[in-house]
Design a protein around this motif. Structure first.
Motif, PDB file in Angstrom:
ATOM      1  N   UNK A   1       0.807  -1.221   0.000  1.00 41.12           N
ATOM      2  CA  UNK A   1       0.000   0.000   0.000  1.00 41.12           C
ATOM      3  C   UNK A   1       0.840   1.270   0.000  1.00 41.12           C
ATOM      4  N   UNK A   2       2.138   1.193   0.280  1.00 39.48           N
ATOM      5  CA  UNK A   2       2.972   2.397   0.284  1.00 39.48           C
ATOM      6  C   UNK A   2       3.929   2.411  -0.900  1.00 39.48           C
ATOM      7  N   UNK A   3       3.495   1.851  -2.035  1.00 41.10           N
ATOM      8  CA  UNK A   3       4.360   1.752  -3.215  1.00 41.10           C
ATOM      9  C   UNK A   3       4.766   3.137  -3.722  1.00 41.10           C
ATOM     10  N   UNK A   4       3.824   4.087  -3.742  1.00 41.02           N
ATOM     11  CA  UNK A   4       4.128   5.432  -4.263  1.00 41.02           C
ATOM     12  C   UNK A   4       5.183   6.127  -3.416  1.00 41.02           C
ATOM     13  N   UNK A   5       5.125   5.935  -2.085  1.00 37.35           N
ATOM     14  CA  UNK A   5       6.118   6.572  -1.217  1.00 37.35           C
ATOM     15  C   UNK A   5       7.503   5.968  -1.431  1.00 37.35           C
ATOM     16  N   UNK A   6       7.549   4.649  -1.701  1.00 36.57           N
ATOM     17  CA  UNK A   6       8.836   3.995  -1.906  1.00 36.57           C
ATOM     18  C   UNK A   6       9.515   4.456  -3.195  1.00 36.57           C
ATOM     19  N   UNK A   7       8.704   4.894  -4.187  1.00 31.69           N
ATOM     20  CA  UNK A   7       9.287   5.363  -5.444  1.00 31.69           C
ATOM     21  C   UNK A   7      10.048   6.664  -5.273  1.00 31.69           C
TER      22      UNK A   7
END
Length: 776
Positions: free
Chosen positions: A675-681
């Motif tokens: 669910x935190x894929x965008x933050x990891x990018x």
């Protein structure tokens, strides 16, 4: 980092609205629906054939009239103050435009409609599908006795039992037997059915009667009636109407002309009659006024003893002159007598006696003459003798006697003269008074004479006009000449094919309208021109829609259909090579779209294969963790993948998977959902991964989720040099154009280029077919 402003400025927006209209894309799109057009044309042609067989043709019936202008001749000379041209409209000039409007008037058409009962249509069964119109031959007649408009149209069926009875098979009195002449009542009003002479030929037949509102029927005929002047200023007009029944059309026009002419004659007679009545009333009034004026003149002359005023005034002047002469003579005599009296009244006057010239009394003249002679004789003696001489005695006595006689005579004469003068002066006053009254009498007589003259002239003129209008009233005819009676015009050959022309248009317009409406509701993109004009972004490549056996087209080159797509990907590959940056380390391509199902994964996977086939090391990264398709397309396991690397669960060697069929191609799967894929990018770990991949591989492709739904593509934009933005034919909505344009204008994605995907029918966006060279 990449200078995106320079990259975007290299491709300025284009919005060329002056391009030549190209119908090929439209025709190409509509040709995909040829089965719908074929079915529509077939149904329309069948309908036209049925219409042509069972619907009678419409004929044009025409008549020609000449509107004669009776005032073309020179106008008659006016002989009176009263201009009966204004009063008597019988001779009014006719204006063709006015007569055309009268012919189309509600009143005239109503007479024709009521005469033939055109609001009722009589039919009888003729064959399985066709009814025969029996206008003019109907065995029955519908008589509306009492009704209120508007009448609701209805169809009634009458079965004729015999010559006296019938059955109404429709309406409220269904299957009830009636006699001809019976009064029936329904929603229309009260009405009755009467039998015509040919009733015996229709026993056991069913007659269908269609009843329409009479006022609506009149209005329909008004709208369909065509009245045109042949040419101006000619007075010939054509009257035409279209009707399925020739006889009905001919009857309508012929009786329209008949009632129009009758109305004209009736109007003429009405005006002539009213004019005659007015003239008779005026003659009666003038006759009394004329008699009254003549009586006044007669009484005035009798009262003032006048015959001829001018002659009588001359007499008065002559009498005045004669009376003046007499007065002058008497005054002269009185003056002489006064002098003689003065002479006689002076004692001792021995001078000569005054002259008697002018005295008309001879006796006085003789006495004065004697006195003068004696006085003269005495004067002679005085010359020789003294005055006291006795010789003077007889002369003095004689003088005294003569003077006394003269005085006496003068007294009588003077009294007579004074009386005569008084009489003459009185006569003079009377004559002067009469002369003063003459102008007044003459003025009064002139006024009464003028009234008498005017009334007599008007009386005589009215008598003359009455005779003329009586002749007009007795021989009144219409000024409209019938040039050609109603006749049928030849049916134009083109009219025979009108139903087929209409069928062609319906067969064309119905499916076209359906497709257009469908497109209008869907509001999807259909051409390259729409994309470039509305976004200002160039279309880099176009891809056809084919029903493929497997998603990687390069795996099945033996399939002829695949050659089209293979060449299209080769074309895109060439364009990308020319657009790649000079620095190989920046060769990262971002592939995204607005919404799902626009073919993003298909383009990404096949473009990666096309690039790998050029011996370039290529890596395709599956960035869409929500709907991962790349792994499925290549048949690779979805884990470990990118999310495992970002979570620290796998290193780079484990997530990079080689493709056996394409040695130069590597795949990085998306991995499991987090669910935190965008933050990891946005973290350093992902940036390091991208830098390593750029250093190891010649081409790095990012297959991202739709940018309109997920922000991941915008986050990845800083790592890429170019963006391939997918728009799918007949799928992407035009409402997304502002969104795409905004991405481009705000430079949120680097060097945006459009990939137009999913073109159908083997055609490009301009409607041209793709080259079949490889297929053949």
């Amino acid at each position: 980092m990449i200078d995106r402003s320079i990259a975007n400025n290299k491709y300025p927006q284009t919005n060329d609205n002056n391009d030549v209209i190209n119908l090929r894309p439209l025709l190409a799109r509509y040709s995909n629906y040829w089965p719908l057009f074929a079915i529509s044309f077939a149904i329309a042609i069948i309908g036209a054939l049925i219409y042509h067989k069972y619907v009678p043709p419409t004929y044009e019936i025409m008549a020609t009239l000449e509107i004669q202008d009776i005032n073309d001749s020179a106008p008659a000379e006016k002989t009176s103050l009263v201009d009966f041209q204004q009063l008597d409209e019988v001779n009014a000039p006719k204006v063709v435009e006015n007569e055309m409007e009268i012919l189309k008037s509600n009143q005239v058409i109503k007479q024709v409609v009521d005469h033939f009962q055109l609001w009722a249509n009589y039919k009888i069964k003729h064959g399985l599908f066709k009814d025969r119109d029996i206008y003019g031959m109907s065995p029955i007649k519908v008589n509306l006795l009492n009704y209120t408009t508007p009448i609701t149209p209805q169809n009634l069926k009458f079965k004729i039992i015999d010559t006296n009875t019938f059955i109404l098979t429709g309406g409220s009195n269904n299957q009830v037997m009636h006699h001809f002449g019976d009064i029936m009542t329904d929603r229309t009003g009260s009405w009755a059915i009467t039998a015509n002479n040919n009733i015996k030929h229709y026993v056991d037949s069913v007659v269908e009667v269609g009843i329409k509102d009479p006022e609506a029927t009149i209005l329909n005929y008004q709208n369909s009636l065509k009245i045109e002047a042949q040419q101006k200023p000619a007075t010939v007009i054509n009257i035409s109407v279209n009707d399925n029944d020739v006889k009905r059309g001919e009857d309508f026009i012929n009786y329209l002309i008949y009632f129009y002419r009758q109305a004209e004659v009736t109007e003429k007679n009405r005006i002539a009659k009213n004019t005659l009545q007015f003239i008779d009333n005026r003659i009666d009034s003038l006759s009394g006024q004329l008699n009254n004026t003549e009586s006044k003149i007669e009484g005035y002359r009798s009262q003032n003893e006048l015959t001829d005023v001018n002659a009588q005034s001359q007499i008065y002047l002559q009498q005045m002159q004669l009376n003046g002469e007499k007065l002058n003579d008497i005054n002269t005599q009185l003056n002489i007598i006064d002098k003689i009296e003065d002479y006689l009244n002076q004692p001792g006057n021995n001078s000569s006696v005054p002259s008697t010239l002018g005295i008309t009394d001879q006796h006085l003249v003789d006495l004065v003459q004697k006195l003068s002679d004696v006085q003269l004789e005495r004067n002679k003696l005085l010359a020789t003798l003294p005055e006291k001489n006795p010789a003077f005695e007889p002369l003095n006595n004689q003088i005294t006697t003569l003077k006394a006689a003269v005085k006496e005579n003068i007294k009588n004469i003077k009294a007579s003269l004074l009386t005569t003068r008084q009489s003459l002066q009185g006569f003079k006053s009377n004559v002067q008074s009469s002369i003063k009254n003459i102008p007044v009498q003459e003025h009064q007589l002139a006024g009464m004479g003028r009234q008498q003259s005017n009334k007599a002239a008007l009386y005589n003129y009215l008598l003359q006009q009455r005779e003329q209008i009586s002749l007009t009233y007795a021989s009144s005819t219409s000024n409209v000449r019938l040039v050609d009676a109603a006749h049928i015009l030849p049916l134009k050959a083109s009219k025979k094919y009108i139903p087929f022309g209409v069928a062609f248009l319906v067969g064309l317009l119905f499916p076209a309208g359906f497709i257009y409406g469908k497109d209008l509701v869907k509001n999807a993109v259909h051409s390259r021109k729409e994309i470039e004009q509305n976004t200002g972004i160039p279309v880099l490549a176009e891809f056809s829609f084919l029903d493929l056996a497997e998603p990687i087209i390069f795996n099945n080159k033996n399939n002829k259909d695949n050659f089209i797509l293979i060449e299209q990907f080769r074309h895109l590959r060439s364009r990308l090579i020319s657009l790649n940056p000079p620095d190989p380390e920046n060769a990262a391509i971002l592939i995204t779209s607005s919404v799902a199902n626009e073919g993003k994964s298909f383009i990404s996977s096949n473009l990666a294969v096309a690039l790998a086939n050029t011996s370039k090391k290529t890596v395709l990264i599956e960035m869409d963790i929500y709907k991962p398709n790349i792994s499925k397309i290549f048949g690779l396991p979805g884990t470990p993948g990118l999310t495992d690397y970002l979570k620290g669960k796998a290193d780079i060697q484990k997530i990079v998977q080689n493709c056996d069929q394409h040695p130069n191609l590597s795949i990085i799967a998306s991995g499991g959902f987090i669910d935190d894929f965008s933050e990891l990018l946005d973290q350093k770990l992902f940036s390091n991964l991208v830098e390593k991949l750029k250093a190891e591989y010649d081409q790095v492709l990012f297959d991202t989720p739709p940018v309109h739904s997920v922000n991941d593509a915008i986050t990845l934009a800083k790592h890429c040099y170019i963006t391939l933005y997918l728009v799918r034919y007949n799928h992407t909505s035009k409402t997304l154009f502002p969104f795409i344009q905004k991405l481009h204008a705000e430079e949120l994605l680097p060097k945006m280029n459009i990939i137009f995907n999913g073109l159908t029918g083997g055609r490009d966006s301009e409607g041209y077919r793709y080259e079949n060279y490889y297929r053949n």
